[in-house]
Motif scaffolding. Structure first.
Motif, short mmCIF file in Angstrom:
data_model
loop_
_atom_site.label_atom_id
_atom_site.label_comp_id
_atom_site.label_asym_id
_atom_site.label_seq_id
_atom_site.Cartn_x
_atom_site.Cartn_y
_atom_site.Cartn_z
N ASP A 54 41.28 44.08 39.39
CA ASP A 54 40.52 44.83 40.38
C ASP A 54 40.99 44.54 41.80
O ASP A 54 40.66 45.28 42.73
N LYS A 187 37.47 52.32 41.30
CA LYS A 187 37.33 53.48 40.41
C LYS A 187 38.66 53.99 39.86
O LYS A 187 38.70 54.99 39.15
N ARG A 189 40.80 52.78 37.63
CA ARG A 189 40.89 52.73 36.17
C ARG A 189 40.02 53.81 35.53
O ARG A 189 40.47 54.51 34.62
N GLU A 190 38.81 53.93 36.03
CA GLU A 190 37.88 54.93 35.48
C GLU A 190 38.45 56.35 35.62
O GLU A 190 38.38 57.16 34.69
N HIS A 191 39.02 56.64 36.79
CA HIS A 191 39.55 57.98 37.02
C HIS A 191 40.80 58.22 36.16
O HIS A 191 40.97 59.32 35.61
N LEU A 193 41.40 56.89 33.27
CA LEU A 193 40.94 57.10 31.89
C LEU A 193 40.35 58.49 31.71
O LEU A 193 40.52 59.11 30.66
N MET A 194 39.67 59.00 32.74
CA MET A 194 39.15 60.36 32.67
C MET A 194 40.29 61.37 32.57
O MET A 194 40.24 62.31 31.76
#
Length: 254
Positions: A54, A187, A189-191, A193-194
């Motif tokens: 992170d 965010k 990683r989250e984006h 993965l999306m």
């Protein structure tokens, strides 16, 4: 050091060395290479997300790694073999058949940038930044990165990035083509993965064939232009000037 998590057709690869700001030691490069190569025969995965911690993607090549730098007693062939691992790592990630997305938080320096440029897309947190200090530590930018960089930003911008060694904000990276998406800090990683989940809805064979076709066109002359960059690096990085430059850079960065 490296974990792989599978969710459906998406694989998340996390590089977390736990020290040295995720610097790329020789061992880390070898492990990242083998992870990339493991996807060649993976018929279940459509997209691979590569991320660091992170706080940082990577601080670049580990300048304190004796396995990488204390090689004066090695033969020329042994030194070339050691120096080639960065190129092998980036080539392995470029040749992953699946779509690859790098999720970048915090700093990304030198060899870390080389690794992310070998991926298909890059997602950066707003406070993330890039720095290419190779010229400032007495070596040319290697790992077959120059043609990838020129493909993305053009010749003039590539010279600025390499020779000025200036810190690049995420906004600058987006503007010049080194990043594809900017998102709120934490965010990335989250984006990524999306995006991977969305892309994986496309038939797996079409993803692979499309990537292969586009890369064949975009990278056709890459190897021709950089096949000797490891020898250039070996010539330069054992010089007195480079040794002094690495020492000065390490003190200023610590």
């Amino acid at each position: 050091m490296i974990t792989i998590e599978h969710t459906g057709a998406v694989a998340l690869v996390t590089f977390n060395r736990g020290e040295r700001r995720n610097a790329l030691s020789l061992q880390a490069m070898q492990e990242l290479t083998r992870v990339a190569e493991s996807f060649k025969d993976d018929g279940q995965t459509s997209c691979v997300v590569l991320t660091g911690t992170d706080k940082e993607f990577s601080s670049g090549v580990d300048l304190k790694d004796p396995a990488r730098w204390d090689i004066n007693d090695k033969t020329l062939d042994e030194r070339r073999s050691i120096a080639l691992w960065g190129s092998r790592m980036c080539k392995a990630w470029e040749e992953v058949p699946q779509l690859t997305i790098a999720a970048i938080e915090g700093l990304n320096v030198g060899g870390g940038i080389a690794l992310t440029l070998a991926c298909d897309w890059r997602v950066m947190g707003n406070s993330a930044y890039m720095l290419v200090p190779e010229a400032q530590i007495g070596i040319p930018l290697g790992w077959h990165t120059v043609p990838r960089l020129v493909n993305l930003v053009g010749a003039s911008r590539a010279k600025q990035i390499i020779l000025l060694g200036q810190k690049m904000t995420s906004a600058t990276a987006l503007e010049c083509g080194l990043a594809d998406w900017l998102v709120d800090d934490g965010k990335a990683r989250e984006h990524a993965l999306m995006l991977a989940e969305q892309a994986s809805k496309t038939p797996r064979a079409i993803i692979k064939m499309s990537k292969q076709s586009i890369n064949a066109h975009a990278n056709a002359l890459n190897h021709l232009s950089c096949f000797m960059d490891v020898d250039q690096a070996l010539l330069c990085n054992q010089s007195t000037e480079a040794t002094q430059a690495r020492s000065s850079f390490g003190k200023s960065a610590s």
